[in-house]
Scaffold this active site. Structure first.
Site, PDB file in Angstrom:
ATOM      1  CE  LYS A 115      -3.946  -2.325   0.719  1.00 54.29           C
ATOM      2  NZ  LYS A 115      -3.559  -3.718   0.969  1.00 54.29           N
TER       3      LYS A 115
HETATM    4  C1  LIG Z   1      -4.326  -4.795   0.651  1.00 50.66           C
HETATM    5  C2  LIG Z   1      -3.650  -6.094   0.710  1.00 50.66           C
HETATM    6  C3  LIG Z   1      -4.065  -7.148  -0.111  1.00 50.66           C
HETATM    7  C4  LIG Z   1      -5.241  -7.050  -1.051  1.00 50.66           C
HETATM    8  O1  LIG Z   1      -4.989  -6.146  -2.109  1.00 50.66           O
HETATM    9  P1  LIG Z   1      -6.190  -5.586  -3.001  1.00 50.66           P
HETATM   10  O2  LIG Z   1      -5.594  -4.476  -3.778  1.00 50.66           O
HETATM   11  O3  LIG Z   1      -7.232  -5.123  -2.049  1.00 50.66           O
HETATM   12  O4  LIG Z   1      -6.660  -6.703  -3.837  1.00 50.66           O
HETATM   13  C5  LIG Z   1      -3.329  -8.325  -0.046  1.00 50.66           C
HETATM   14  N1  LIG Z   1      -2.292  -8.461   0.771  1.00 50.66           N
HETATM   15  C6  LIG Z   1      -1.863  -7.466   1.576  1.00 50.66           C
HETATM   16  C7  LIG Z   1      -0.705  -7.707   2.480  1.00 50.66           C
HETATM   17  C8  LIG Z   1      -2.534  -6.256   1.567  1.00 50.66           C
HETATM   18  O5  LIG Z   1      -2.112  -5.271   2.374  1.00 50.66           O
END
Ligand SMILES: *Cc1c(COP(=O)(O)O)cnc(C)c1O
Length: 473
Positions: A115
């Site tokens: 993120k």
């Molecule tokens: C946010 C997240 C996901 C899921 O990603 P999306 O973009 O919502 O599909 C998977 N793994 C981790 C560690 C995340 O932080």
């Protein structure tokens, strides 16, 4: 570049400039913003990017999307600022696991999950745009674990922003919680909701749908429904594919999926001309997307807690962007379909739409037992420890990955963020980077609220600065 709402059924639809789509996040009609056209990179344009730095690739890949919003040098300065705090010089390095299998490590940002790659850019971007407009915003977001801390880290102490993050009470890891609740900044507020991530997401959507509330606080979103996040994530697909030989070689990606943001960014990269052989949607036991791709029906089930909590999602918001495209960009039809989805728990999808989606994606489900054995077997084979989300993608890559292209598995978070699950798999806790270790001694601020819109709005009302209060300061 102009942006359209996925639910705008008017002819012609409203076209928004990048800045407005950025600040709004979600469209007033409940739709998501998508670019009017896909920019294209042909083989020569891709070749010109070979050997370039992450920031240089980011500048080139995102330029068409922000066109009209900012000068080239100003944009380059923001990108440089955004990726300066990453702990690896390559920003998103690749690690080879096997002759044809790679890990794309996306945990070198300040909160150790992918993120950061988008949100570290969104923080300065918001500040830049708001300062120029003399405006401020209240960011409200729902997090299944990692978005919240990354958003808070990107927005803390920024003058023009108050940020409120909702997370499901007792359904995120201790590290994830502490990364949010230990930030002492006055503009940062976290709310533990007695419910699931989908409840949190519904509350955020309901705040946006409350026109007066939305206007009073100038609400904005940094969830993966914000187009700018998708845009920023497209970059690492380009960087990884270029490093592995694109455009002369096509590559595959296996992506741990919850809200369909990350894997949708991969799809966007492909639409832009990046040669991608296979895109694997890797889901945990909350497998609504895998059921759709494999069986054709998208029906909401109950959210079940798993070892990969950031993927404990049944309603994958970003899927609407793909649906919009597959439904011929017919905003009226999308609005109808998603209204029905809300009302009945089942998304209407024609056979043609389903078959197109199947041609674009492979999907595979991995349960908790599969997560644990994958962490363990991968550790024994390679000495690398992956977090439980990355393990879902790794297991899916091994189960359904094609052999005719390099397979890149996205390592979505640092294993130390999910030390309990890792310990169950390998018998010891992964070493925690310094940034995590210090969290354990810091005081937390925790507010628990019921799953009720009125309670959450009251909480925000009592704490957010209204736009005019800031103007007066
Ligand atoms: C946010 C997240 C996901 C899921 O990603 P999306 O973009 O919502 O599909 C998977 N793994 C981790 C560690 C995340 O932080």
């Amino acid at each position: 570049m102009a942006y359209l709402s996925t639910r705008d059924g008017r002819a012609p639809p409203v076209r928004l400039p990048f800045e407005d789509a950025l600040l709004a996040g979600l469209a007033p009609d409940g739709g998501l913003y998508v670019p009017e056209v896909w920019p294209r990179f042909d083989a020569a344009a891709l070749k010109a990017l070979q050997g370039k730095s992450y920031v240089e690739i980011a500048g080139a890949v995102t330029a068409p999307f922000i066109e009209g919003a900012m000068s080239g040098p100003a944009w380059r300065k923001l990108l440089t600022e955004a990726y300066r705090n990453f702990a690896h010089p390559a920003v998103a390095p690749l690690k080879q696991l096997d002759s044809n299998l790679w890990l794309l490590e996306l945990f070198h940002g300040p909160t150790l999950a992918f993120k950061d790659y988008a949100l570290q850019l969104l923080g300065p971007l918001f500040d830049h745009v708001l300062a120029r407009r003399g405006e401020r915003v209240t960011i409200v977001g729902a997090t299944s674990g990692d978005t919240g801390s990354a958003a808070i880290e990107a927005c803390r102490d920024r003058k023009a922003i108050d940020i409120f993050i909702l997370y499901p009470h007792n359904r995120i890891s201790e590290v994830q919680r502490r990364q949010m609740t230990t930030v002492p900044s006055a503009n940062v507020h976290t709310i533990a909701i007695e419910g699931t991530f989908d409840d949190c997401q519904d509350l955020v959507k309901a705040m946006f749908a409350d026109g007066q509330f939305r206007q009073t606080f100038n609400l904005s979103a940094v969830n993966s429904i914000n187009w700018a996040r998708i845009m920023a994530q497209v970059v690492y697909y380009f960087a990884a594919a270029l490093a592995l030989g694109a455009p002369d070689r096509s590559v595959s990606f296996s992506v741990p999926t919850g809200n369909f943001g990350n894997v949708y960014a991969a799809h966007v990269a492909r639409r832009m001309g990046l040669p991608i052989t296979q895109l694997v949607i890797a889901t945990n036991r909350n497998d609504i997307l895998a059921r759709f791709i494999n069986d054709g029906s998208m029906t909401i089930g109950a959210v079940e807690p798993s070892l990969s909590p950031a993927m404990d999602i049944q309603v994958s918001s970003n899927f609407e962007r793909l649906y919009f495209e597959l439904a011929g960009r017919d905003g009226g039809a999308v609005a109808d379909a998603f209204r029905k989805f809300r009302a009945t728990g089942s998304l209407p999808a024609s056979r043609a739409l389903w078959q197109e989606a199947r041609a674009l994606f492979t999907a595979h489900r991995v349960d908790d037992a599969g997560i644990l054995t994958t962490i363990e077997s991968n550790f024994r084979a390679t000495g690398e420890i992956v977090d439980p989300h990355s393990a879902v993608a790794l297991a899916a890559a091994q189960a359904v990955g094609r052999k005719d292209a390099p397979m890149v598995t996205l390592a979505a978070a640092h294993p130390a963020k999910f030390a309990d699950a890792v310990e169950r798999a390998v018998g010891f806790r992964p070493a925690a980077p310094e940034r995590l270790a210090v969290l354990m001694d810091k005081p937390e601020r925790i507010s628990v609220l019921p799953n009720e819109l009125a309670a959450v709005e009251r909480f925000v009302r009592e704490r957010a600065r209204r736009p005019q209060e800031v103007a007066k300061q």
